[in-house]
Design a protein around this motif. Structure first.
Motif, mmCIF file in Angstrom:
data_model
loop_
_atom_site.group_PDB
_atom_site.id
_atom_site.type_symbol
_atom_site.label_atom_id
_atom_site.label_comp_id
_atom_site.label_asym_id
_atom_site.label_seq_id
_atom_site.Cartn_x
_atom_site.Cartn_y
_atom_site.Cartn_z
ATOM 1 N N ARG A 1 4.055 15.987 -8.991
ATOM 2 C CA ARG A 1 5.058 15.307 -8.172
ATOM 3 C C ARG A 1 4.485 15.038 -6.782
ATOM 4 O O ARG A 1 4.071 15.950 -6.065
ATOM 5 C CB ARG A 1 6.303 16.174 -8.046
ATOM 6 C CG ARG A 1 7.381 15.600 -7.145
ATOM 7 C CD ARG A 1 7.990 14.326 -7.685
ATOM 8 N NE ARG A 1 8.655 14.560 -8.966
ATOM 9 C CZ ARG A 1 9.279 13.599 -9.637
ATOM 10 N NH1 ARG A 1 9.276 12.340 -9.157
ATOM 11 N NH2 ARG A 1 9.859 13.871 -10.782
ATOM 12 N N TYR A 2 4.436 13.758 -6.419
ATOM 13 C CA TYR A 2 3.921 13.331 -5.118
ATOM 14 C C TYR A 2 5.057 12.730 -4.292
ATOM 15 O O TYR A 2 5.938 12.046 -4.833
ATOM 16 C CB TYR A 2 2.827 12.264 -5.268
ATOM 17 C CG TYR A 2 1.497 12.782 -5.747
ATOM 18 C CD1 TYR A 2 0.517 13.169 -4.837
ATOM 19 C CD2 TYR A 2 1.215 12.880 -7.105
ATOM 20 C CE1 TYR A 2 -0.717 13.623 -5.270
ATOM 21 C CE2 TYR A 2 -0.011 13.345 -7.553
ATOM 22 C CZ TYR A 2 -0.971 13.721 -6.628
ATOM 23 O OH TYR A 2 -2.183 14.179 -7.055
ATOM 24 N N VAL B 1 0.858 -1.175 0.000
ATOM 25 C CA VAL B 1 0.000 0.000 0.000
ATOM 26 C C VAL B 1 0.899 1.231 0.000
ATOM 27 O O VAL B 1 1.879 1.309 0.753
ATOM 28 C CB VAL B 1 -0.957 0.007 1.208
ATOM 29 C CG1 VAL B 1 -0.206 -0.061 2.528
ATOM 30 C CG2 VAL B 1 -1.851 1.233 1.183
ATOM 31 N N THR B 2 0.587 2.183 -0.883
ATOM 32 C CA THR B 2 1.387 3.395 -1.036
ATOM 33 C C THR B 2 0.504 4.614 -0.805
ATOM 34 O O THR B 2 -0.596 4.707 -1.356
ATOM 35 C CB THR B 2 2.011 3.471 -2.437
ATOM 36 O OG1 THR B 2 2.799 2.298 -2.664
ATOM 37 C CG2 THR B 2 2.911 4.693 -2.565
ATOM 38 N N ILE B 3 0.989 5.536 0.029
ATOM 39 C CA ILE B 3 0.309 6.805 0.288
ATOM 40 C C ILE B 3 0.960 7.871 -0.595
ATOM 41 O O ILE B 3 2.168 8.108 -0.508
ATOM 42 C CB ILE B 3 0.411 7.202 1.767
ATOM 43 C CG1 ILE B 3 -0.119 6.074 2.663
ATOM 44 C CG2 ILE B 3 -0.331 8.505 2.037
ATOM 45 C CD1 ILE B 3 0.133 6.308 4.141
ATOM 46 N N TYR B 4 0.179 8.514 -1.441
ATOM 47 C CA TYR B 4 0.648 9.614 -2.290
ATOM 48 C C TYR B 4 0.133 10.927 -1.695
ATOM 49 O O TYR B 4 -1.073 11.067 -1.451
ATOM 50 C CB TYR B 4 0.115 9.466 -3.718
ATOM 51 C CG TYR B 4 0.650 8.274 -4.475
ATOM 52 C CD1 TYR B 4 1.702 8.411 -5.378
ATOM 53 C CD2 TYR B 4 0.101 7.008 -4.307
ATOM 54 C CE1 TYR B 4 2.189 7.322 -6.090
ATOM 55 C CE2 TYR B 4 0.580 5.910 -5.001
ATOM 56 C CZ TYR B 4 1.619 6.080 -5.892
ATOM 57 O OH TYR B 4 2.094 5.001 -6.592
ATOM 58 N N PHE B 5 1.017 11.905 -1.496
ATOM 59 C CA PHE B 5 0.574 13.203 -0.987
ATOM 60 C C PHE B 5 1.509 14.288 -1.517
ATOM 61 O O PHE B 5 2.714 14.074 -1.678
ATOM 62 C CB PHE B 5 0.536 13.213 0.549
ATOM 63 C CG PHE B 5 1.858 12.979 1.220
ATOM 64 C CD1 PHE B 5 2.631 14.036 1.686
ATOM 65 C CD2 PHE B 5 2.352 11.694 1.383
ATOM 66 C CE1 PHE B 5 3.849 13.816 2.300
ATOM 67 C CE2 PHE B 5 3.573 11.461 1.989
ATOM 68 C CZ PHE B 5 4.326 12.532 2.459
ATOM 69 N N ASN B 6 0.927 15.463 -1.816
ATOM 70 C CA ASN B 6 1.721 16.588 -2.294
ATOM 71 C C ASN B 6 1.521 17.832 -1.447
ATOM 72 O O ASN B 6 1.733 18.955 -1.894
ATOM 73 C CB ASN B 6 1.402 16.904 -3.765
ATOM 74 C CG ASN B 6 -0.042 17.340 -3.951
ATOM 75 O OD1 ASN B 6 -0.832 17.333 -3.009
ATOM 76 N ND2 ASN B 6 -0.392 17.728 -5.161
ATOM 77 N N SER C 1 9.693 7.841 -0.765
ATOM 78 C CA SER C 1 10.228 8.146 -2.085
ATOM 79 C C SER C 1 9.362 9.242 -2.703
ATOM 80 O O SER C 1 8.651 9.967 -1.995
ATOM 81 C CB SER C 1 10.256 6.881 -2.951
ATOM 82 O OG SER C 1 10.846 7.145 -4.213
ATOM 83 N N SER C 2 9.410 9.354 -4.011
ATOM 84 C CA SER C 2 8.574 10.315 -4.732
ATOM 85 C C SER C 2 8.174 9.686 -6.062
ATOM 86 O O SER C 2 8.840 8.771 -6.564
ATOM 87 C CB SER C 2 9.304 11.634 -4.960
ATOM 88 O OG SER C 2 10.448 11.433 -5.773
ATOM 89 N N ALA C 3 7.063 10.175 -6.625
ATOM 90 C CA ALA C 3 6.564 9.643 -7.889
ATOM 91 C C ALA C 3 5.837 10.748 -8.637
ATOM 92 O O ALA C 3 5.276 11.679 -8.030
ATOM 93 C CB ALA C 3 5.641 8.452 -7.656
ATOM 94 N N LEU C 4 5.850 10.639 -9.966
ATOM 95 C CA LEU C 4 5.161 11.599 -10.827
ATOM 96 C C LEU C 4 3.871 10.950 -11.312
ATOM 97 O O LEU C 4 3.896 9.929 -12.006
ATOM 98 C CB LEU C 4 6.060 11.977 -12.007
ATOM 99 C CG LEU C 4 5.656 13.221 -12.805
ATOM 100 C CD1 LEU C 4 5.731 14.461 -11.932
ATOM 101 C CD2 LEU C 4 6.561 13.370 -14.025
ATOM 102 N N VAL C 5 2.711 11.513 -10.942
ATOM 103 C CA VAL C 5 1.400 10.980 -11.302
ATOM 104 C C VAL C 5 0.622 12.070 -12.038
ATOM 105 O O VAL C 5 0.330 13.125 -11.452
ATOM 106 C CB VAL C 5 0.617 10.508 -10.062
ATOM 107 C CG1 VAL C 5 -0.732 9.940 -10.464
ATOM 108 C CG2 VAL C 5 1.420 9.466 -9.286
ATOM 109 N N ASN C 6 0.318 11.806 -13.316
ATOM 110 C CA ASN C 6 -0.446 12.759 -14.123
ATOM 111 C C ASN C 6 0.162 14.157 -14.080
ATOM 112 O O ASN C 6 -0.543 15.169 -13.973
ATOM 113 C CB ASN C 6 -1.905 12.805 -13.669
ATOM 114 C CG ASN C 6 -2.614 11.483 -13.883
ATOM 115 O OD1 ASN C 6 -2.291 10.728 -14.798
ATOM 116 N ND2 ASN C 6 -3.583 11.195 -13.028
ATOM 117 N N GLY C 7 1.488 14.220 -14.161
ATOM 118 C CA GLY C 7 2.179 15.500 -14.207
ATOM 119 C C GLY C 7 2.365 16.177 -12.869
ATOM 120 O O GLY C 7 2.858 17.304 -12.818
#
Length: 555
Positions: free
Chosen positions: A193-194, A153-158, A185-191
């Motif tokens: 940066r999270y 499970v990954t939590i994405y937040f910006n 870490s960090s990830a790019l989702v639909n342009g």
């Protein structure tokens, strides 16, 4: 000024309790997307007990978070009004149309609410505008019984995440444990940066069938961006999100599988001898160590192995030792079998091959881990040849005599007495030195002056629950787990796994959520105390019924 404040407080305390005349319920959105949080608010126009309404009836269709309870009193033109409100966050488990039933209190009832949950997932449909969302993945969705698979499970937040708590996934009839530590870490989702926080779990189903994994839910606090633009002291807002549910299918154990069932990613057998042998000697012990290693397996799943020692050997087998560790994000378990071997007679011996069947979870095929057969030569014990006065007339003993009748060496009585006296003298000297050290030793502090850090006091837990002190209640529960359940638990989540009682586990979740939110001051401990009493009574009766011989190999 002080007199005015005291007069207002006295006036509030002297107000009579207002009778309940109105009870309402509402939701903040309808319809909602699957995975989107819906806030249910129930308001009573009187001051009532915080546990007067139970929301457990909603657990069938929703994941129910800990309710937020508030009470207020207003005095306008001499007229006093009181109210009590419950705010509870609901996370729908599936799409469809659901009914939030009427809640009844003191003869008043709310109006039932029909809530529509639309298909789709909020994290996939609106991640462009969301500050936080969750994503869950299962490594394998086609499993066998007792096959370990990894759930991520990954939590994405910006935004600025202040605090939060993540619940565990739930799967009926399965064992679930966290693997390793959380990774950031960090990830790019639909342009966009999270920042990301990832947590992994090992899930092992124990029965076959089709199941749905209830995903974990996140409850936390984030900086409100709108308030941060105009105010240096920015406010926080509550964020509640849940990952999407995942369907899995668990297949039964194949009927054709031989031996004890073992399903893994990789299984190996290794063998060691100490000392390293090329030839055994009669009467001299050697140690054989066989190590069973398996990937993607818990240590309690490793079976026994059959070594099949031949006749002519004395065997002293130790209790097998099992352990597990995380390597590169995967669980690796080992079981060590140690046997001391002593040959009783000379000659040739053959140790048979060792073979262990296992099911390869990567290929879906039956395989065998094996050790080859080994031939050993056992030499006899050489006998000393006595030299008589006439060496030429001596007769050499036969080979049988060399093996079965070793020559006895003469023992001097004087030598025996001398050694005994020396050992006795050394013993008396050691006693005298020990006595001197004991006399010089500084007296130790009395044990009563040292406060045990693990001493559990049920009265302290009861007092903390009565006073609604969440911090003290948590500390006492961890002491209870350490002292009476023999487990050093560092968190309420670990204690929950040890307790394994539904009512008490639910109260532990409520306490845990209260501690990791801004609602710790409104936590109510009466329900926790009742649940703990019920669990402790049941545990005590079970121990009394099972009072017999202690376990042979205690943990």
């Amino acid at each position: 000024m002080v007199k005015g404040v005291l007069l207002a407080v006295a006036l509030l305390l002297s107000l009579p309790l207002q009778a309940l005349t109105k009870l309402t319920a509402s939701v903040d959105k309808n319809p909602a997307l699957q995975g989107e949080a819906v806030t249910l608010e129930v308001i009573a126009d009187a001051r009532v007990a915080s546990d007067a309404i139970s929301f457990r009836v909603l657990e069938k269709d929703f994941t129910v978070m800990v309710p937020s309870i508030s009470s207020s009193t207003q005095i306008i033109n001499g007229q006093a009004s009181q109210s009590t409100s419950w705010r509870v966050v609901l996370l729908p488990k599936s799409s469809g149309e659901f009914t939030i039933p009427a809640f009844t209190l003191q003869g008043m009832s709310t109006t039932p609410i029909t809530l529509k949950i639309l298909e789709g997932n909020v994290s996939q449909s609106s991640s462009n505008s969301q500050e936080l969302f969750l994503e869950a993945k299962m490594e394998q969705q086609q499993l066998y019984v007792q096959q370990l698979s990894y759930y991520t499970v990954t939590i994405y937040f910006n935004g600025e995440l202040q605090r939060g708590s993540l619940s565990e996934p739930v799967l009926e009839g399965a064992s679930i444990s966290q693997v390793g530590q959380d990774s950031e870490s960090s990830a790019l989702v639909n342009g966009i940066r999270y920042r990301t926080i990832t947590r992994r779990y090992a899930i092992t189903p124990q029965r076959s069938g089709s199941f749905t994994i209830t995903p974990p839910a996140f409850n936390g606090e984030m900086i409100d961006r709108d308030s941060a633009r105009y105010n240096y002291f920015a406010r926080t807002k509550t964020v509640v999100q849940q990952a999407q549910p995942i369907d899995i299918k668990v297949n039964p154990i194949p009927d054709s599988f031989p031996g004890d069932w073992l399903v893994a990613g990789l299984v190996t057998l290794t063998e060691e001898w100490s000392p390293d042998i090329t030839e055994l000697k009669q009467g001299e012990p050697v140690t054989r160590t066989i190590t069973l290693s398996a990937v993607d397996v818990a240590e309690n799943q490793l079976p026994e192995i059959k070594q099949g020692f031949p006749d002519g050997l004395r065997l002293y087998q130790e209790q097998p030792q099992a352990k597990s560790a995380e390597r590169n994000g995967r669980l690796v378990a080992q079981k060590v079998f140690t046997t001391a071997v002593i040959a009783n007679k000379a000659g040739e011996l053959e140790l048979p091959a060792v073979s262990l069947p296992w099911w390869n979870s990567q290929t879906g095929k039956l395989e065998h881990a094996s050790l080859p057969a080994r031939k050993l030569t056992v030499s006899g014990v050489a006998a000393a040849v006595s030299a008589g006065p006439d060496a030429k007339g001596a007769v050499a003993p036969s080979p049988v005599q060399q093996i079965t009748q070793p020559a006895a060496q003469p023992v001097s009585k004087w030598q025996w007495n001398y050694l005994s006296s020396a050992l006795a003298a050394l013993w008396f000297i050691s006693l005298f030195i020990g006595y001197l050290l004991w006399q010089l030793k500084t007296p130790a502090q009395p044990a009563a002056t040292i406060t045990s850090r693990v001493r559990f006091n049920s009265r302290a837990l009861k007092q903390a629950c009565q006073q609604n002190n969440a911090v003290v209640a948590r500390a006492e529960l961890l002491r209870f787990g350490h002292q009476q359940l023999d487990r050093r638990c560092l968190s309420l989540t670990e204690l929950k796994a040890v307790v394994n009682a539904k009512d008490l586990n639910q109260q532990l979740d409520i306490l845990n959520d209260a501690l990791y939110s801004n609602n710790a001051n409104t936590w109510q401990g009466d329900a926790l105390w009742r649940a703990w009493q019920h669990f402790n009574t049941a545990k005590t009766s079970t121990v009394d019924e099972q009072q017999s011989l202690p376990p042979l190999y205690p943990k």
